[in-house]
Design a protein around this motif. Structure first.
Motif, PDB file in Angstrom:
ATOM      1  N   LEU A   1      -7.490   6.677  -3.393  1.00  0.00           N
ATOM      2  CA  LEU A   1      -6.367   6.154  -4.167  1.00  0.00           C
ATOM      3  C   LEU A   1      -6.735   5.933  -5.621  1.00  0.00           C
ATOM      4  CD1 LEU A   1      -5.063   3.536  -1.580  1.00  0.00           C
ATOM      5  CD2 LEU A   1      -4.164   5.827  -2.005  1.00  0.00           C
ATOM      6  N   SER A   2      -7.985   5.562  -5.888  1.00  0.00           N
ATOM      7  CA  SER A   2      -8.427   5.387  -7.272  1.00  0.00           C
ATOM      8  C   SER A   2      -9.942   5.477  -7.327  1.00  0.00           C
ATOM      9  CB  SER A   2      -7.959   4.040  -7.835  1.00  0.00           C
ATOM     10  OG  SER A   2      -8.625   2.959  -7.211  1.00  0.00           O
ATOM     11  N   GLY A   3     -10.447   5.836  -8.511  1.00  0.00           N
ATOM     12  CA  GLY A   3     -11.891   5.940  -8.698  1.00  0.00           C
ATOM     13  C   GLY A   3     -12.425   7.328  -8.404  1.00  0.00           C
TER      14      GLY A   3
ATOM     15  N   LYS B   1     -10.733   2.636  -4.505  1.00  0.00           N
ATOM     16  CA  LYS B   1      -9.803   2.193  -3.478  1.00  0.00           C
ATOM     17  C   LYS B   1      -9.478   3.414  -2.625  1.00  0.00           C
ATOM     18  CE  LYS B   1      -7.564  -1.340  -6.348  1.00  0.00           C
ATOM     19  NZ  LYS B   1      -6.273  -1.785  -6.958  1.00  0.00           N
ATOM     20  N   LEU B   2      -9.498   3.247  -1.318  1.00  0.00           N
ATOM     21  CA  LEU B   2      -9.201   4.379  -0.448  1.00  0.00           C
ATOM     22  C   LEU B   2      -8.643   3.914   0.876  1.00  0.00           C
ATOM     23  CD1 LEU B   2     -12.474   5.867   1.073  1.00  0.00           C
ATOM     24  CD2 LEU B   2     -12.421   3.694  -0.110  1.00  0.00           C
ATOM     25  N   LEU B   3      -8.009   4.848   1.560  1.00  0.00           N
ATOM     26  CA  LEU B   3      -7.531   4.623   2.916  1.00  0.00           C
ATOM     27  C   LEU B   3      -8.361   5.487   3.851  1.00  0.00           C
ATOM     28  CD1 LEU B   3      -3.617   4.544   2.849  1.00  0.00           C
ATOM     29  CD2 LEU B   3      -5.139   2.704   3.538  1.00  0.00           C
ATOM     30  N   MET B   4      -8.868   4.874   4.924  1.00  0.00           N
ATOM     31  CA  MET B   4      -9.593   5.620   5.935  1.00  0.00           C
ATOM     32  C   MET B   4      -8.641   5.868   7.107  1.00  0.00           C
ATOM     33  SD  MET B   4     -12.468   6.019   4.485  1.00  0.00           S
ATOM     34  CE  MET B   4     -13.495   6.714   5.785  1.00  0.00           C
ATOM     35  N   VAL B   5      -8.409   7.159   7.393  1.00  0.00           N
ATOM     36  CA  VAL B   5      -7.452   7.554   8.422  1.00  0.00           C
ATOM     37  C   VAL B   5      -8.210   8.012   9.669  1.00  0.00           C
ATOM     38  CG1 VAL B   5      -5.613   9.156   8.997  1.00  0.00           C
ATOM     39  CG2 VAL B   5      -5.786   8.260   6.665  1.00  0.00           C
TER      40      VAL B   5
ATOM     41  N   ASN C   1       8.178  11.345   3.313  1.00  0.00           N
ATOM     42  CA  ASN C   1       8.169   9.894   3.520  1.00  0.00           C
ATOM     43  C   ASN C   1       7.713   9.507   4.928  1.00  0.00           C
ATOM     44  OD1 ASN C   1       8.963   9.170   0.922  1.00  0.00           O
ATOM     45  ND2 ASN C   1      11.141   9.310   1.420  1.00  0.00           N
ATOM     46  N   GLU C   2       8.111  10.310   5.931  1.00  0.00           N
ATOM     47  CA  GLU C   2       7.727   9.999   7.312  1.00  0.00           C
ATOM     48  C   GLU C   2       6.214  10.015   7.484  1.00  0.00           C
ATOM     49  OE1 GLU C   2      11.840  11.575   7.246  1.00  0.00           O
ATOM     50  OE2 GLU C   2       9.917  12.252   6.406  1.00  0.00           O
ATOM     51  N   LEU C   3       5.562  10.995   6.893  1.00  0.00           N
ATOM     52  CA  LEU C   3       4.107  11.085   6.989  1.00  0.00           C
ATOM     53  C   LEU C   3       3.447   9.950   6.211  1.00  0.00           C
ATOM     54  CD1 LEU C   3       1.454  12.362   7.782  1.00  0.00           C
ATOM     55  CD2 LEU C   3       1.771  14.070   5.971  1.00  0.00           C
ATOM     56  N   LEU C   4       3.971   9.643   5.030  1.00  0.00           N
ATOM     57  CA  LEU C   4       3.427   8.533   4.250  1.00  0.00           C
ATOM     58  C   LEU C   4       3.508   7.223   5.027  1.00  0.00           C
ATOM     59  CD1 LEU C   4       4.933   9.378   0.743  1.00  0.00           C
ATOM     60  CD2 LEU C   4       2.527   9.542   1.402  1.00  0.00           C
ATOM     61  N   GLU C   5       4.597   7.020   5.741  1.00  0.00           N
ATOM     62  CA  GLU C   5       4.754   5.811   6.542  1.00  0.00           C
ATOM     63  C   GLU C   5       3.719   5.768   7.669  1.00  0.00           C
ATOM     64  OE1 GLU C   5       6.529   3.229   6.081  1.00  0.00           O
ATOM     65  OE2 GLU C   5       8.023   3.850   4.576  1.00  0.00           O
ATOM     66  N   GLU C   6       3.463   6.905   8.292  1.00  0.00           N
ATOM     67  CA  GLU C   6       2.472   6.952   9.371  1.00  0.00           C
ATOM     68  C   GLU C   6       1.064   6.688   8.829  1.00  0.00           C
ATOM     69  OE1 GLU C   6       2.491   9.801  12.482  1.00  0.00           O
ATOM     70  OE2 GLU C   6       4.583  10.388  12.128  1.00  0.00           O
ATOM     71  N   ILE C   7       0.757   7.280   7.681  1.00  0.00           N
ATOM     72  CA  ILE C   7      -0.552   7.045   7.058  1.00  0.00           C
ATOM     73  C   ILE C   7      -0.716   5.561   6.752  1.00  0.00           C
ATOM     74  CG2 ILE C   7      -1.972   7.464   5.011  1.00  0.00           C
ATOM     75  CD1 ILE C   7      -0.720  10.274   4.878  1.00  0.00           C
ATOM     76  N   ASN C   8       0.332   4.959   6.242  1.00  0.00           N
ATOM     77  CA  ASN C   8       0.298   3.539   5.903  1.00  0.00           C
ATOM     78  C   ASN C   8       0.071   2.674   7.138  1.00  0.00           C
ATOM     79  OD1 ASN C   8       0.669   1.380   3.900  1.00  0.00           O
ATOM     80  ND2 ASN C   8       2.566   0.930   5.013  1.00  0.00           N
ATOM     81  N   GLN C   9       0.634   3.099   8.274  1.00  0.00           N
ATOM     82  CA  GLN C   9       0.521   2.319   9.509  1.00  0.00           C
ATOM     83  C   GLN C   9      -0.880   2.391  10.113  1.00  0.00           C
ATOM     84  OE1 GLN C   9       3.634   3.662  12.131  1.00  0.00           O
ATOM     85  NE2 GLN C   9       5.262   3.054  10.718  1.00  0.00           N
TER      86      GLN C   9
ATOM     87  N   MET D   1       0.822  -1.213   0.000  1.00  0.00           N
ATOM     88  CA  MET D   1       0.000   0.000   0.000  1.00  0.00           C
ATOM     89  C   MET D   1       0.859   1.267   0.000  1.00  0.00           C
ATOM     90  SD  MET D   1      -2.849   1.269  -0.294  1.00  0.00           S
ATOM     91  CE  MET D   1      -3.581  -0.362  -0.385  1.00  0.00           C
ATOM     92  N   ILE D   2       2.045   1.173   0.581  1.00  0.00           N
ATOM     93  CA  ILE D   2       2.913   2.336   0.636  1.00  0.00           C
ATOM     94  C   ILE D   2       3.276   2.815  -0.766  1.00  0.00           C
ATOM     95  CG2 ILE D   2       5.053   0.983   0.781  1.00  0.00           C
ATOM     96  CD1 ILE D   2       4.294   4.309   2.586  1.00  0.00           C
ATOM     97  N   LEU D   3       3.356   1.895  -1.727  1.00  0.00           N
ATOM     98  CA  LEU D   3       3.692   2.275  -3.098  1.00  0.00           C
ATOM     99  C   LEU D   3       2.574   3.104  -3.718  1.00  0.00           C
ATOM    100  CD1 LEU D   3       5.330  -1.021  -4.442  1.00  0.00           C
ATOM    101  CD2 LEU D   3       6.460   1.085  -3.686  1.00  0.00           C
ATOM    102  N   GLU D   4       1.326   2.718  -3.462  1.00  0.00           N
ATOM    103  CA  GLU D   4       0.193   3.494  -3.984  1.00  0.00           C
ATOM    104  C   GLU D   4       0.116   4.853  -3.307  1.00  0.00           C
ATOM    105  OE1 GLU D   4      -3.541   1.783  -5.433  1.00  0.00           O
ATOM    106  OE2 GLU D   4      -3.000  -0.020  -4.325  1.00  0.00           O
ATOM    107  N   LEU D   5       0.405   4.892  -2.032  1.00  0.00           N
ATOM    108  CA  LEU D   5       0.424   6.170  -1.326  1.00  0.00           C
ATOM    109  C   LEU D   5       1.464   7.102  -1.924  1.00  0.00           C
ATOM    110  CD1 LEU D   5       0.033   5.267   2.456  1.00  0.00           C
ATOM    111  CD2 LEU D   5      -1.431   6.812   1.149  1.00  0.00           C
ATOM    112  N   LYS D   6       2.637   6.572  -2.176  1.00  0.00           N
ATOM    113  CA  LYS D   6       3.699   7.388  -2.754  1.00  0.00           C
ATOM    114  C   LYS D   6       3.338   7.846  -4.165  1.00  0.00           C
ATOM    115  CE  LYS D   6       7.608   5.683  -0.059  1.00  0.00           C
ATOM    116  NZ  LYS D   6       8.912   4.974  -0.074  1.00  0.00           N
TER     117      LYS D   6
END
Length: 208
Positions: free
Chosen positions: A50-52, A101-105, A15-23, A1-6
Motif C-alpha cells: 500500500l505504501s513504501g 504498509k501492506l496487506l497480507m492475503v 469493487n467485489e474483489l476489493l471488498e473480499e481482499i479487505n475482509q 482500509m478499503i479506501l486505501e485499497l481503492k
C-alpha cells in the motif's frame, strides 16, 4: 482500509474483489529494515503493498546478496506467488527499504480469485511479467554495464523510489545491493562527487 485499497488497486480490481481482499487481508505496518521473507521459509501469504518500498534480494552461497528488483505501492511479489502456488520454500530475501504498509492475503485465495475474477488473473500475469523484466534488467546491468554505470543506475532508481534527492544509506549497504566491495563503492561515489553529480554527507548522499 478499503479506501486505501481503492486508491492503489481500484483501477485494477472491481469493487467485489476489493471488498473480499479487505475482509481476508491482514494489515501490517512495518519500519525500514524489517525482514519480510527469508530464504528457506514457506510462504503462506501474498503481500499487496500500500505504501513504501521493499527490496527483493537473492543470496549466494557465500552469504552475500544481489538486488533483483524493488516493489512499490500497488505491486506484489511474483516470486512469492510462485512459492505459494508450488508450496516451495523461498529462495529470496525481502526487506522493507522504507517504512511500509501492506496487506497480507492468504495464499488459499489465489486460486479462488483466479477462477472468479479476470482482473485478479490479469494482475497475477502482469506482476510476473513486470518482475521478470526487472530481473532481466538487473542481469543486463551485471553482464553489460561496468560498475560506474550500475552505481549511477542504482542511485537514479533510488531517487524514484523514495521521491527525494537525499539518499540515506551507507556505502556498505550499496555495496551489498550491487554485490561488490565497500571500497569500490566509496571510490566510485567519490569520483561522482568530483564530477559534481552528487555530494557526500556524513549520513546521506545528495544528488545534484
Amino acid at each position: 482500509m478499503i479506501l486505501e485499497l481503492k486508491k492503489y488497486y481500484g483501477s485494477l480490481f472491481e469493487n467485489e474483489l476489493l471488498e473480499e481482499i479487505n475482509q481476508v487481508g491482514t494489515f501490517m505496518e512495518l519500519p525500514e529494515g524489517k525482514d519480510l521473507m527469508k530464504p528457506g521459509q514457506y510462504i503462506k501469504s501474498i503481500p499487496l503493498l500500500l505504501s513504501g518500498s521493499i527490496k527483493i534480494m537473492r543470496p549466494d552461497g557465500d552469504g552475500d546478496e544481489l538486488l533483483l528488483y524493488h516493489l512499490e505501492k500497488g505491486n506484489t511479489c511474483a516470486m512469492t506467488m510462485s512459492c505459494c502456488i508450488g508450496n516451495t520454500k523461498s529462495e529470496i530475501h525481502a526487506v522493507s527499504e522504507t517504512d511500509i504498509k501492506l496487506l497480507m492475503v492468504p495464499v488459499g485465495m489465489m486460486e479462488e480469485w483466479s477462477r472468479k475474477y479476470k482482473s485478479w488473473r490479469n494482475f497475477v500475469f502482469s506482476s510476473y511479467h513486470a518482475r521478470m523484466m526487472e530481473m532481466l534488467e538487473s542481469i543486463d546491468n551485471i553482464a553489460f554495464n561496468n560498475m560506474d554505470e550500475r552505481l549511477e543506475n542504482y542511485i537514479q532508481n533510488k531517487i524514484g523510489l523514495i521521491n527525494s534527492k537525499h539518499i540515506y544509506t551507507t556505502h556498505k549497504e550499496i555495496a551489498s545491493d550491487l554485490h561488490t566491495s565497500r571500497v569500490v563503492i566509496s571510490r566510485l561515489l567519490k569520483k561522482m562527487e568530483n564530477e559534481k553529480k552528487i555530494k557526500l554527507h556524513r549520513s546521506f548522499i545528495e544528488v545534484l
